[in-house]
Design a protein around this motif. Structure first.
Motif, short mmCIF file in Angstrom:
data_model
loop_
_atom_site.label_atom_id
_atom_site.label_comp_id
_atom_site.label_asym_id
_atom_site.label_seq_id
_atom_site.Cartn_x
_atom_site.Cartn_y
_atom_site.Cartn_z
N UNK A 80 67.74 49.46 61.88
CA UNK A 80 69.04 49.67 62.50
C UNK A 80 68.95 50.71 63.61
N UNK A 81 68.23 51.79 63.36
CA UNK A 81 68.10 52.83 64.38
C UNK A 81 67.42 52.29 65.63
N UNK A 82 66.33 51.55 65.45
CA UNK A 82 65.61 51.01 66.61
C UNK A 82 66.51 50.07 67.41
N UNK A 83 67.20 49.17 66.72
CA UNK A 83 68.06 48.21 67.41
C UNK A 83 69.18 48.91 68.16
N UNK A 84 69.73 49.94 67.54
CA UNK A 84 70.81 50.68 68.18
C UNK A 84 70.31 51.41 69.43
N UNK A 85 69.14 52.03 69.34
CA UNK A 85 68.59 52.75 70.47
C UNK A 85 68.20 51.81 71.61
N UNK A 86 67.83 50.59 71.30
CA UNK A 86 67.54 49.62 72.35
C UNK A 86 68.78 49.34 73.19
N UNK A 87 69.95 49.41 72.56
CA UNK A 87 71.21 49.21 73.28
C UNK A 87 71.67 50.51 73.93
N UNK A 88 71.53 51.62 73.19
CA UNK A 88 72.03 52.91 73.65
C UNK A 88 71.21 53.48 74.80
N UNK A 89 69.88 53.37 74.72
CA UNK A 89 69.00 54.02 75.66
C UNK A 89 69.29 53.70 77.12
N UNK A 90 69.31 52.41 77.52
CA UNK A 90 69.59 52.09 78.93
C UNK A 90 70.95 52.61 79.40
N UNK A 91 71.95 52.56 78.52
CA UNK A 91 73.27 53.06 78.89
C UNK A 91 73.24 54.55 79.15
N UNK A 92 72.58 55.30 78.24
CA UNK A 92 72.51 56.75 78.38
C UNK A 92 71.75 57.14 79.64
N UNK A 93 70.63 56.47 79.91
CA UNK A 93 69.83 56.81 81.09
C UNK A 93 70.58 56.49 82.37
#
Length: 377
Positions: A215-228
């Motif tokens: 769950x963490x990995x999948x969430x970060x795959x979505x969150x990361x590009x948005x945050x950057x």
């Protein structure tokens, strides 16, 4: 998601307050120590989460009072234009008590639309919100535990089943650590019995731990590009932000890792591997933000993460969460302040500030807080 109204009684320094927020921006102004953050915290508790400032529930009740009450009306709508219809979606009435209104249910309890009270944690997922307060700057330079909590808190709101998995993992981890401490202290149990217990606990940890990391990995795959992307806009392209999940094991590898490090854990007297030991790596221009980020850069990183959290929640659930921003404009230059103000449009946002100058040209509702007393400006 919208908060339509909030009534607060005997909450921290607030004896009684009534808030009718704006459709988009609501500003709570006042000097430090007057209760602005207390009001924001009261809204956050509607998510079912604990206070973002820490502390025990008893500290949330106004001194000398047996309990506090929060009552709110919320409206769930996947598209803002639905709010203009003559018959909007059904409102939801949430009532939360904190303290001991009766001797049978101490702590925090909540009811929705008059249903029998349940523990406040049952609200998880029903009122999505994202909160920023200055304490969250520790996400950059603080311990990995804070960054894990950031992930887990977001996932608990998005996926109610995640909380169950997380609790199962923590329960097994606590049992394992207790066994390892006893093993390190002395041979209270026969080795074969300890090994059998560890095998059972490690099997449970492997199942739940794999689910947590997935769950963490999948969430970060979505969150990361948005945050950057957010950081690039906040910094006007001056720096490049990167975000990586610092994992201890590859998917499917936790059971093997637990077996491989069992002897080491027995000697150490504690568990040494699993998702409770993992981290998020934050980089600015390829360098660890934990080491090199200035105070202003730290604030920009955290704001980028928080705005990404809100955008990810909107994409996953179809509803934009309420934004709660405590003292958000401090230590930001005018360009970054203006960028944030534009990002507050078309979503309900609550902001606290000692200075209302930046908000004078907005269409938001402005309140003032003085000594726990809330008044319309």
């Amino acid at each position: 998601m919208r908060l339509l109204s909030l009534e607060v009684q005997n909450y921290r320094n607030i004896a009684s307050a009534s808030l009718t927020p704006g459709r988009e921006l609501t500003v709570i102004c006042g000097n430090n120590g007057q209760g602005k953050t207390n009001l924001l915290e009261a809204i956050w508790l509607l998510t079912g989460g604990k206070s973002f400032r820490g502390g025990k529930d008893a500290e949330l009740v106004r001194r000398g009072e047996p309990f506090a009450v929060l009552e709110a009306s919320t409206l769930s709508a996947q598209h803002p234009e639905e709010l203009l219809l003559e018959e909007p979606e059904e409102e939801r009435r949430i009532r939360m008590t904190i303290g001991t209104p009766d001797s049978s249910r101490p702590g925090r309890n909540a009811s929705v639309n008059g249903a029998p009270p349940k523990r406040a944690s049952a609200l998880a997922g029903s009122f999505p919100a994202v909160v920023f307060d200055p304490g969250h700057l520790s996400l950059v330079k603080g311990a990995p535990e804070g960054r894990r909590k950031f992930l887990d808190a977001a996932l608990c709101q998005l996926y109610p089943g995640y909380l169950t998995v997380y609790r199962r993992y923590i329960r097994a981890l606590q049992q394992k650590n207790a066994l390892l401490r006893r093993s390190a202290a002395g041979p209270e149990r026969p080795y074969a019995e300890k090994a059998a217990l560890l095998e059972v606990l490690n099997a449970e940890l492997a199942v739940q731990g794999e689910a947590i990391q997935q769950r963490r990995r999948a969430y970060l795959e979505r969150l990361g590009p948005l945050a950057c992307s957010n950081y690039a806009e906040l910094s006007h392209g001056a720096e490049r932000m990167e975000l990586h999940y610092a994992a201890q094991f590859e998917p499917g590898g936790l059971a093997h890792l637990l077996r491989a490090r069992q002897s080491e854990e027995l000697r150490a007297g504690q568990s040494l591997c699993g998702p409770h030991r993992e981290d998020i790596e934050l980089l600015l221009d390829g360098q660890p933000a934990k080491v090199f980020a200035s105070q202003g850069q730290q604030r920009s990183v955290v704001l980028s993460l928080k705005m990404a959290e809100a955008a990810a929640a909107a994409a996953i659930t179809g509803e934009h969460p309420v934004l709660l921003l405590d003292d958000v404009l401090s230590e930001l230059d005018d360009g970054r302040k203006q960028y944030l103000l534009t990002r507050m449009r078309e979503k309900q946002t609550f902001v606290t500030s000692c200075d209302d100058t930046a908000f004078l040209k907005t269409d938001g509702e402005v309140y003032r807080m003085n000594g726990g007393v809330l008044t319309k400006a």
